[in-house]
Design a protein around this motif. Structure first.
Motif, PDB file in Angstrom:
ATOM      1  N   SER A  98      -3.361 -14.332  24.362  1.00  7.33           N
ATOM      2  CA  SER A  98      -2.360 -14.199  25.416  1.00  7.33           C
ATOM      3  C   SER A  98      -2.318 -15.512  26.191  1.00  7.33           C
ATOM      4  CB  SER A  98      -2.676 -13.005  26.321  1.00  7.33           C
ATOM      5  OG  SER A  98      -3.901 -13.190  26.982  1.00  7.33           O
ATOM      6  N   ARG A 122      -0.784  -4.552  24.141  1.00  2.50           N
ATOM      7  CA  ARG A 122      -0.115  -3.456  24.849  1.00  2.50           C
ATOM      8  C   ARG A 122      -0.994  -2.214  24.989  1.00  2.50           C
ATOM      9  NH1 ARG A 122       6.009  -3.252  22.917  1.00  2.50           N
ATOM     10  NH2 ARG A 122       5.771  -1.431  24.219  1.00  2.50           N
ATOM     11  N   THR A 123      -2.283  -2.447  25.230  1.00  2.00           N
ATOM     12  CA  THR A 123      -3.221  -1.333  25.320  1.00  2.00           C
ATOM     13  C   THR A 123      -4.381  -1.674  26.240  1.00  2.00           C
ATOM     14  OG1 THR A 123      -4.429   0.276  23.972  1.00  2.00           O
ATOM     15  CG2 THR A 123      -4.636  -2.029  23.327  1.00  2.00           C
ATOM     16  N   HIS A 139      -2.063   3.922  24.154  1.00  2.00           N
ATOM     17  CA  HIS A 139      -1.304   3.368  23.045  1.00  2.00           C
ATOM     18  C   HIS A 139       0.014   4.116  22.912  1.00  2.00           C
ATOM     19  CE1 HIS A 139      -3.110   6.807  21.001  1.00  2.00           C
ATOM     20  NE2 HIS A 139      -4.269   6.354  21.438  1.00  2.00           N
ATOM     21  N   GLY A 141       3.120   2.664  22.939  1.00  2.00           N
ATOM     22  CA  GLY A 141       4.218   2.054  23.667  1.00  2.00           C
ATOM     23  C   GLY A 141       4.277   2.415  25.140  1.00  2.00           C
ATOM     24  N   LEU A 143       2.574   1.073  27.544  1.00  2.00           N
ATOM     25  CA  LEU A 143       2.400  -0.135  28.344  1.00  2.00           C
ATOM     26  C   LEU A 143       3.077  -1.309  27.643  1.00  2.00           C
ATOM     27  CD1 LEU A 143      -1.370   0.301  29.229  1.00  2.00           C
ATOM     28  CD2 LEU A 143       0.560   0.603  30.789  1.00  2.00           C
ATOM     29  N   ALA A 144       3.697  -2.192  28.425  1.00  2.00           N
ATOM     30  CA  ALA A 144       4.369  -3.361  27.848  1.00  2.00           C
ATOM     31  C   ALA A 144       3.456  -4.586  27.860  1.00  2.00           C
ATOM     32  CB  ALA A 144       5.662  -3.651  28.597  1.00  2.00           C
ATOM     33  N   ALA A 145       2.792  -4.856  28.972  1.00  2.00           N
ATOM     34  CA  ALA A 145       1.864  -5.990  29.075  1.00  2.00           C
ATOM     35  C   ALA A 145       0.838  -5.690  30.156  1.00  2.00           C
ATOM     36  CB  ALA A 145       2.617  -7.277  29.378  1.00  2.00           C
ATOM     37  N   ASP A 164       1.111  -3.710  35.080  1.00  2.00           N
ATOM     38  CA  ASP A 164       1.854  -4.120  33.889  1.00  2.00           C
ATOM     39  C   ASP A 164       2.790  -5.260  34.295  1.00  2.00           C
ATOM     40  OD1 ASP A 164       3.728  -4.279  31.715  1.00  2.00           O
ATOM     41  OD2 ASP A 164       3.146  -2.246  31.139  1.00  2.00           O
TER      42      ASP A 164
END
Length: 183
Positions: A98, A122-123, A139, A141, A143-145, A164
């Protein structure tokens, strides 16, 4: 009665510090991201130790957060997605790479287990006090970031607060202990 709060002199400088941790003995750990190191200070601001530096593997990975979990000091690096156990200077690949702005963070529990956010993955990862991954949380989907994370264990559950950075939201999760039980 209230008194004035005055900052203490710190015996070292920092370049873009990110995460902080204070252990039970009052030792302060700072992830000095731009300096490529983790610094330990005593409660008066005196320099106790440092790990890494710009030319080291830890430094090149750019530490973004640190955690005092039980007797162990951990840090996570954004550029290479590694989780570092600093007392043995060992690391393991834990996350997709990242950046330091939206980098991963750590949140500890009283028994030394901890959570590690994975913005690119995303987890959230649930990790044992010895560094062994135990479970993946959040998990599908949801969370986006996920960047920032805080955790507390109480009444048979874990409460997670997750920042997030992609959605500009903070979500609160109540996770039953059996959902994050050791496999």
């Amino acid at each position: 009665a209230t008194g004035e709060i005055a900052p203490l002199a710190v015996q070292t400088g920092f370049y873009r510090p990110r995460g902080l941790a204070v252990d039970a003995g009052g030792v302060i750990a700072i992830a000095d991201t731009g300096g490529g190191r983790v610094v330990l200070l005593d409660a008066s601001g005196a320099l106790l130790a440092q790990f890494g530096g710009p030319a080291t593997l830890l430094g090149q990975g750019q530490p973004v957060d640190t955690l005092a979990a039980g007797e162990t000091l951990w840090t996570v690096t954004a550029e290479n997605g590694r989780l570092w156990r600093l007392d043995v200077m060992g690391s393991l690949a834990a996350l997709p790479r990242s950046n330091t702005i939206d980098g991963p963070h750590l949140a500890g529990l009283p028994d030394g287990d901890f959570f590690l956010s994975s913005p690119a993955g995303r987890t959230l990862l649930y990790v044992a006090a010895n560094g062994q991954p135990l479970a993946q949380v959040a998990h599908g989907g949801s969370l986006a970031a996920p960047t920032g994370v805080a955790a507390a264990r109480h009444a048979g559950a874990v409460t997670l607060a997750v920042a997030d950075s992609a959605t500009c939201q903070v979500t609160i999760w109540q996770v039953a202990l059996d959902q994050v039980a050791r496999e």
